[in-house]
Design a protein around this motif. Structure first.
Motif, PDB file in Angstrom:
ATOM      1  N   THR A 183       0.907  -1.132  -0.023  1.00  0.00           N
ATOM      2  CA  THR A 183      -0.033  -0.112   0.063  1.00  0.00           C
ATOM      3  C   THR A 183       0.967   1.338   0.075  1.00  0.00           C
ATOM      4  OG1 THR A 183      -0.168  -0.056   2.441  1.00  0.00           O
ATOM      5  CG2 THR A 183      -1.928  -1.266   1.435  1.00  0.00           C
ATOM      6  N   GLU A 184       2.034   1.024   0.062  1.00  0.00           N
ATOM      7  CA  GLU A 184       2.941   2.228   0.016  1.00  0.00           C
ATOM      8  C   GLU A 184       3.937   2.406  -0.883  1.00  0.00           C
ATOM      9  OE1 GLU A 184       2.775   4.708   2.163  1.00  0.00           O
ATOM     10  OE2 GLU A 184       1.262   3.771   3.369  1.00  0.00           O
ATOM     11  N   PRO A 185       3.694   3.082  -2.013  1.00  0.00           N
ATOM     12  CA  PRO A 185       4.754   3.478  -3.251  1.00  0.00           C
ATOM     13  C   PRO A 185       5.865   4.049  -2.692  1.00  0.00           C
ATOM     14  CG  PRO A 185       2.684   4.705  -3.468  1.00  0.00           C
ATOM     15  CD  PRO A 185       2.171   3.841  -2.306  1.00  0.00           C
ATOM     16  N   VAL A 186       6.785   4.000  -3.486  1.00  0.00           N
ATOM     17  CA  VAL A 186       8.036   4.691  -2.844  1.00  0.00           C
ATOM     18  C   VAL A 186       8.224   6.171  -3.596  1.00  0.00           C
ATOM     19  CG1 VAL A 186       9.623   2.632  -2.587  1.00  0.00           C
ATOM     20  CG2 VAL A 186       9.372   3.736  -5.000  1.00  0.00           C
ATOM     21  N   MET A 187       7.265   6.618  -4.469  1.00  0.00           N
ATOM     22  CA  MET A 187       7.334   8.019  -5.264  1.00  0.00           C
ATOM     23  C   MET A 187       5.957   8.241  -5.716  1.00  0.00           C
ATOM     24  SD  MET A 187       9.693   9.600  -8.014  1.00  0.00           S
ATOM     25  CE  MET A 187       8.605   9.191  -9.472  1.00  0.00           C
ATOM     26  N   ALA A 188       5.520   9.287  -5.655  1.00  0.00           N
ATOM     27  CA  ALA A 188       4.295   9.637  -6.112  1.00  0.00           C
ATOM     28  C   ALA A 188       4.416  10.997  -7.181  1.00  0.00           C
ATOM     29  CB  ALA A 188       3.193   9.573  -4.961  1.00  0.00           C
TER      30      ALA A 188
END
Length: 445
Positions: free
Chosen positions: A394-399
């Motif tokens: 649920t936690e991307p490393v970049m957005a």
């Protein structure tokens, strides 16, 4: 000196299909500008669609922050395409050393699908071209983009003399003369574009086929997804059957079937729209459902269910793509739940979607080393491994939040550091191009 981290291009029409060049132009490997070329295609509801090659106006924009009065990208050359292109790709990097029978040594190939598979030849040694659009002056150098061939063989499942519309295609990296296309008529066709002939056509799905991908390193195995909600693998050495690697779960609370001849038919399921292999570990593939907000990661050694699911988009996912390096990064586009995501410079998967969000995922901590399950030499497929529990990430490393819906994306290959005539040196790394309406944004990873 400031290293540029984003570049912009404004097209005269809405952009859908796009791809980043896989290698430098012939004879220009030391020029930074040569690595920053995009192929793009319009999406308009008429027969006046176009494709274009765009490149840097001046390579100093990569290292100078006071060069903002000029556009980053300009149109190098464009051509009429007719119906919209459903996909566009540059030739694989391996095409430069392939023994083509009818291609100029200084030319590069691109391909598009739509009402046919079209192969284009691009070169920059002819007479200078003239842009049809005011304010979009074509750069010098005599860029030419010409149609080399258009392929649309007769369909196995239709009575007309021309092929049905094509939804996508995959270009084989090991043997660049091979392209496999997918069609709304349920078929996939393997083409030899060097001889302009169809090698084989097979009925791949029960309904429309939406995407197709060669297994990296293979000239025999490819996978496809379609409206029947299945992901299937095919081996050209044994076309009597296919292997179903994944099927969309049947919808819940479906009324019981009636007593009819079709009562045993599987209930309608959500179509699968895209499929892409992880170049760093080809056991892993990514896909997503129509109107779905999650991305499924599948392992060919554990068919039947995803081994990972990426959950962070709030609206439907539109596109995804893997980094071409060993970093195991995946990019996706869609809606994002969390307002704070730290920037990252490691390896990922990307996805794009209706929520104007581009998300970068690093799945390397959650994968099994490729050497742990070697491929079977006789089939090319991986040997089975025990069932594993699905991980939910649920936690991307970049957005990145775009100005409008992100409809498509494309990774660059790793671009090495290069010295320019000004004495500056460009920073190495990868870039991601995203399409948002008429705008294209290139972002440094």
């Amino acid at each position: 000196m400031t290293q540029t981290t984003s570049l912009q291009y404004e097209a005269p029409w809405p952009v859908y299909a796009l791809d980043w060049c896989k290698s430098s132009a012939p004879g220009q490997s030391l020029r930074p500008r040569s690595a920053f070329r995009l192929g793009i295609a319009s999406l308009t509801e008429d027969y006046r669609n176009r494709i274009a090659i765009v490149g840097l106006q001046d390579e100093r924009v990569l290292v100078e922050d006071d060069y903002t009065e000029y556009p980053d990208f300009v149109t190098l050359v464009e051509a009429q395409h007719g119906y919209p292109a459903t996909r566009l790709q540059w030739q694989p990097s391996t095409a430069n050393s392939f023994a083509w029978s009818q291609k100029a040594a200084n030319a590069e190939l691109l391909a598009t699908t739509g009402d046919a598979l079209r192969v284009w030849e691009y070169s920059s040694d002819g007479a200078a071209a003239v842009s049809a659009y005011v304010g979009r002056q074509v750069s010098g150098g005599g860029h030419k983009l010409t149609l080399k061939t258009a392929l649309s063989g007769q369909s196995k499942v239709q009575n007309n003399t021309t092929g049905a519309p094509l939804t996508s295609f995959s270009w084989n990296e090991k043997s660049p003369s091979l392209i496999v296309t997918s069609s709304i008529d349920t078929t996939c066709t393997v083409w030899n574009i060097d001889t302009s002939t169809a090698i084989t056509q097979l009925i791949a799905h029960d309904r429309e086929v939406y995407d197709v991908a060669w297994l990296p390193g293979s000239t025999d195995i490819f996978v496809s997804v379609g409206a029947d909600g299945s992901l299937r693998a095919f081996d050209l050495r044994s076309l009597e059957h296919s292997t179903i690697l994944y099927e969309t779960p049947a919808p819940k609370n479906v009324p019981p079937p009636t007593a009819s001849p079709s009562s045993s038919a599987r209930p309608p399921t959500s179509p699968l729209l895209r499929i892409a292999f992880n170049p760093a570990d080809t056991n892993y593939m990514s896909t997503f459902h129509m109107d779905g907000t999650e991305v499924q990661i599948l392992d060919m050694r554990s068919p039947g269910q995803p081994v990972m699911e990426l959950k962070a988009h709030r609206a439907q996912v539109n596109a995804l793509g893997w980094s071409s390096t060993d970093s195991q990064l995946l990019a996706t586009a869609g809606t994002f739940r969390s307002p704070a995501v730290p920037p990252c410079t490691t390896s990922y998967v990307l996805c794009a979607g209706d929520d104007c969000q581009l998300l970068l995922w690093d799945i390397s901590p959650h994968t099994q080393a490729p050497a742990a399950s070697p491929r079977n030499a006789s089939t090319g497929l991986s040997s089975p491994r025990p069932d594993v529990k699905k991980r939910v990430l649920t936690e991307p490393v970049m957005a990145y939040t775009g100005t409008s819906e992100i409809t498509n994306l494309a990774w660059s290959p790793h671009i090495a550091s290069m010295a320019m005539n000004t004495g500056h040196t460009t920073a190495p790394g990868e870039w991601i191009a995203v399409a948002m309406g008429k705008s294209i944004k290139a972002l440094k990873v």
